[in-house]
Design a protein around this motif. Structure first.
Motif, PDB file in Angstrom:
ATOM      1  N   ASN A  43       0.819  -1.225   0.000  1.00  0.00           N
ATOM      2  CA  ASN A  43       0.000   0.000   0.000  1.00  0.00           C
ATOM      3  C   ASN A  43       0.847   1.266   0.000  1.00  0.00           C
ATOM      4  N   GLU A  44       2.014   1.177  -0.618  1.00  0.00           N
ATOM      5  CA  GLU A  44       2.860   2.358  -0.732  1.00  0.00           C
ATOM      6  C   GLU A  44       2.362   3.258  -1.857  1.00  0.00           C
ATOM      7  N   ASN A  45       2.674   4.526  -1.758  1.00  0.00           N
ATOM      8  CA  ASN A  45       2.454   5.447  -2.857  1.00  0.00           C
ATOM      9  C   ASN A  45       3.535   5.161  -3.898  1.00  0.00           C
ATOM     10  N   ALA A 202      -5.714   6.374   7.926  1.00  0.00           N
ATOM     11  CA  ALA A 202      -4.441   6.388   7.204  1.00  0.00           C
ATOM     12  C   ALA A 202      -4.613   6.692   5.720  1.00  0.00           C
ATOM     13  N   TYR A 203      -5.783   6.348   5.160  1.00  0.00           N
ATOM     14  CA  TYR A 203      -6.018   6.521   3.719  1.00  0.00           C
ATOM     15  C   TYR A 203      -7.042   7.613   3.436  1.00  0.00           C
ATOM     16  N   PHE A 231       1.500  10.639   7.167  1.00  0.00           N
ATOM     17  CA  PHE A 231       2.095  11.183   5.948  1.00  0.00           C
ATOM     18  C   PHE A 231       2.659  10.073   5.065  1.00  0.00           C
ATOM     19  N   SER A 232       2.450   8.825   5.448  1.00  0.00           N
ATOM     20  CA  SER A 232       3.062   7.705   4.732  1.00  0.00           C
ATOM     21  C   SER A 232       2.420   7.439   3.384  1.00  0.00           C
ATOM     22  N   LYS A 233       1.122   7.620   3.266  1.00  0.00           N
ATOM     23  CA  LYS A 233       0.403   7.181   2.072  1.00  0.00           C
ATOM     24  C   LYS A 233       0.285   8.290   1.033  1.00  0.00           C
ATOM     25  N   LEU A 240       9.973   7.815   5.995  1.00  0.00           N
ATOM     26  CA  LEU A 240      10.397   8.768   7.019  1.00  0.00           C
ATOM     27  C   LEU A 240       9.649   8.608   8.332  1.00  0.00           C
ATOM     28  N   ARG A 241       8.562   7.863   8.356  1.00  0.00           N
ATOM     29  CA  ARG A 241       7.837   7.521   9.581  1.00  0.00           C
ATOM     30  C   ARG A 241       7.367   8.758  10.335  1.00  0.00           C
ATOM     31  N   VAL A 242       6.313   9.374   9.825  1.00  0.00           N
ATOM     32  CA  VAL A 242       5.728  10.519  10.521  1.00  0.00           C
ATOM     33  C   VAL A 242       4.209  10.441  10.431  1.00  0.00           C
TER      34      VAL A 242
END
Length: 372
Positions: A43-45, A202-203, A231-233, A240-242
C-alpha cells in the motif's frame, strides 16, 4: 556448553511474545526476465514525494542534533491545515507509532493482573493484534461483514466492563470500504463515554465517498474520540515515519506522557511541513492514483469479479483458498501482492503498467472471488 550458550538457551521473552502473530511486510517482486517488476504488496504510494519535499530533505543538515521531541513546528503547521489547536496534536513514528502511544496510555495490564480489552474489526490492519498484545491488553476481534465492512452492531455488543479502546479503521485495510458519518456517530453514542474510540484514517486523502466519516469533525464533538492520520500514504513519506493523533486535551495530556521521545526526526518533520505547504500538488498526485483505482475497479467488475468498495489505494480479492495460488501467479508476472492465506489478496494501486498487468492476470485467472 559455555555459560554464554546456557544464557542464550535460558533467556525467554514475555509469554505474550510467543502468542503474537508475526507481522508480514509486503515482499518486493522477484525479477522476471522480460518484465519490469512492480511492488503492489505494501500500500505504498508508487510516486515519490513532490519536488519541494525532496529538496527539503536534501537540504537538511542538522542530523547530528536530536529533533524537537514534540515536533512543535509540524504541530503548528497541522494546526493551521486542520483548523485544530496544536496542543490537540501528538506526533508519532507513523500512525502506527501514534497508535502504540494510545495503547500505552489507555490499555494494558492492570494492577489487579487483569487485562483491558481492545475491540477492532477483523480482518483489519495486520499490526493491531501485535500492538494490542505488546501493550498487555486483550484483543477482541469482531469479524467484518460479507461486504468487507465493519460490523459496528457486533462491535458495540462486544463492549464490556474491561473495554478501554475501540479501533475503527476507515477505509478498512485490507478490505477497502469506509465507515459513514451516521453509523460512526450512532456507534459512539451507543458505547460508554469512557471508552476511547480511535478513528484510524491512514487513507483519508483517497476517500471519495460523500458520506464517509470525517474523524476531525467527530473529535470536535466527542471527547472520547482520537483520530489517527499519517504522511506515509498520500504524501509518499512512508520511509520517514511521521504520523499523528488528534484528540482533546483530556486525552492528549496522557498521550504526551506515553509518547516516544524524538520519534519524528527533523528530516521527517521538515518534509511533512513542506508537503503541507504544497498540498495542492499532493492532491493532484492522489487524484491520479484514485483515477487508476477507479480504472482497476471498473476492469474487475467488467470481468465479473465481486470486489468490495475500494476507498483506499488498494483493492481486496476474497479468493480464500486460492489466495496463495493467485499471489504465486502474480509473482510469475513480476508483480508482488499481499496474500492472506485462506482469506484473500490485497493489491495496492501502483503504476499504470502494473495495474494493467494485474487486470490481465485477473482476466486469465479462472477462480474468481466469492460473491458477497
Amino acid at each position: 556448553m559455555t555459560s554464554t550458550d546456557a544464557a542464550r538457551g535460558g533467556i525467554a521473552p514475555r509469554p505474550v511474545v510467543a502468542r503474537l502473530p508475526r507481522y508480514a511486510a509486503g515482499k518486493p517482486p522477484v525479477a522476471i526476465e522480460g518484465f519490469t517488476s512492480y511492488k503492489l504488496s505494501s500500500n505504498e504510494n508508487p510516486l515519490p514525494p513532490i519536488p519541494a519535499v525532496l529538496r527539503a530533505i536534501a537540504e537538511q543538515q542538522d542530523i547530528n542534533r536530536y529533533p524537537d521531541p514534540v515536533s512543535t513546528k509540524l504541530r503548528g503547521a497541522l494546526s493551521d491545515f486542520l483548523g485544530v489547536p496544536s496542543d490537540d496534536i501528538v506526533t508519532g513514528a507513523g500512525s502506527l507509532g501514534a497508535l502504540n502511544q494510545i495503547l500505552a496510555a489507555f490499555a494494558g495490564q492492570n494492577d489487579d493482573g487483569k487485562a483491558d480489552e481492545v475491540i477492532y474489526a477483523w480482518r483489519s490492519f495486520e499490526a493491531y493484534p501485535i500492538s494490542v498484545g505488546l501493550a498487555g491488553a486483550q484483543s477482541i476481534q469482531v469479524p467484518v461483514l460479507p461486504d468487507g465492512r465493519h460490523d459496528l452492531g457486533g462491535m458495540a455488543a462486544a463492549v464490556g466492563a474491561r473495554t478501554k479502546v475501540v479501533l475503527l479503521c476507515t477505509p478498512n485495510n485490507p478490505t477497502g470500504p469506509i465507515l459513514t458519518t451516521k453509523e460512526v456517530e450512532d456507534f459512539i453514542q451507543s458505547v460508554p463515554s469512557d471508552v476511547v474510540v480511535v478513528i484510524d484514517e491512514a487513507y483519508q486523502e483517497f476517500v471519495r465517498a460523500e458520506d464517509a466519516v470525517d474523524g476531525i469533525r467527530l473529535y470536535r464533538k466527542y471527547p472520547n474520540v482520537i483520530v489517527l492520520r499519517t504522511f506515509s500514504k498520500a504524501h509518499g513519506l512512508a520511509g520517514l515515519r511521521v504520523g499523528y493523533s488528534v484528540s482533546g486535551p483530556d486525552l492528549t495530556q496522557h498521550l504526551r506522557a506515553a509518547a516516544t521521545p524524538f520519534a519524528v526526526s527533523q528530516i521527517a518533520e521538515r518534509a511533512a511541513i513542506t508537503s503541507l505547504e504544497n498540498f495542492q500538488q499532493v492532491v493532484e498526485r492522489v487524484q491520479s492514483l484514485v483515477d487508476e483505482r477507479d480504472r482497476v475497479m471498473a476492469g474487475l467488475k467488467e470481468l465479473g469479479w465481486s470486489v468490495p468498495d475500494a476507498q483506499g489505494n488498494f483493492v481486496w480479492l476474497e479468493l480464500r483458498e486460492d489466495s496463495m495460488d493467485f499471489a504465486a501467479r502474480a509473482g510469475e508476472r513480476a508483480l508482488s501482492v499481499r496474500a492472506f492465506a485462506n482469506e484473500g489478496v490485497r493489491v495496492s494501486i501502483g503504476e499504470e503498467e502494473a495495474n494493467t498487468r494485474f487486470l490481465q492476470l485477473c482476466a486469465e485467472y479462472t477462480k474468481t472471488p466469492r460473491s458477497s
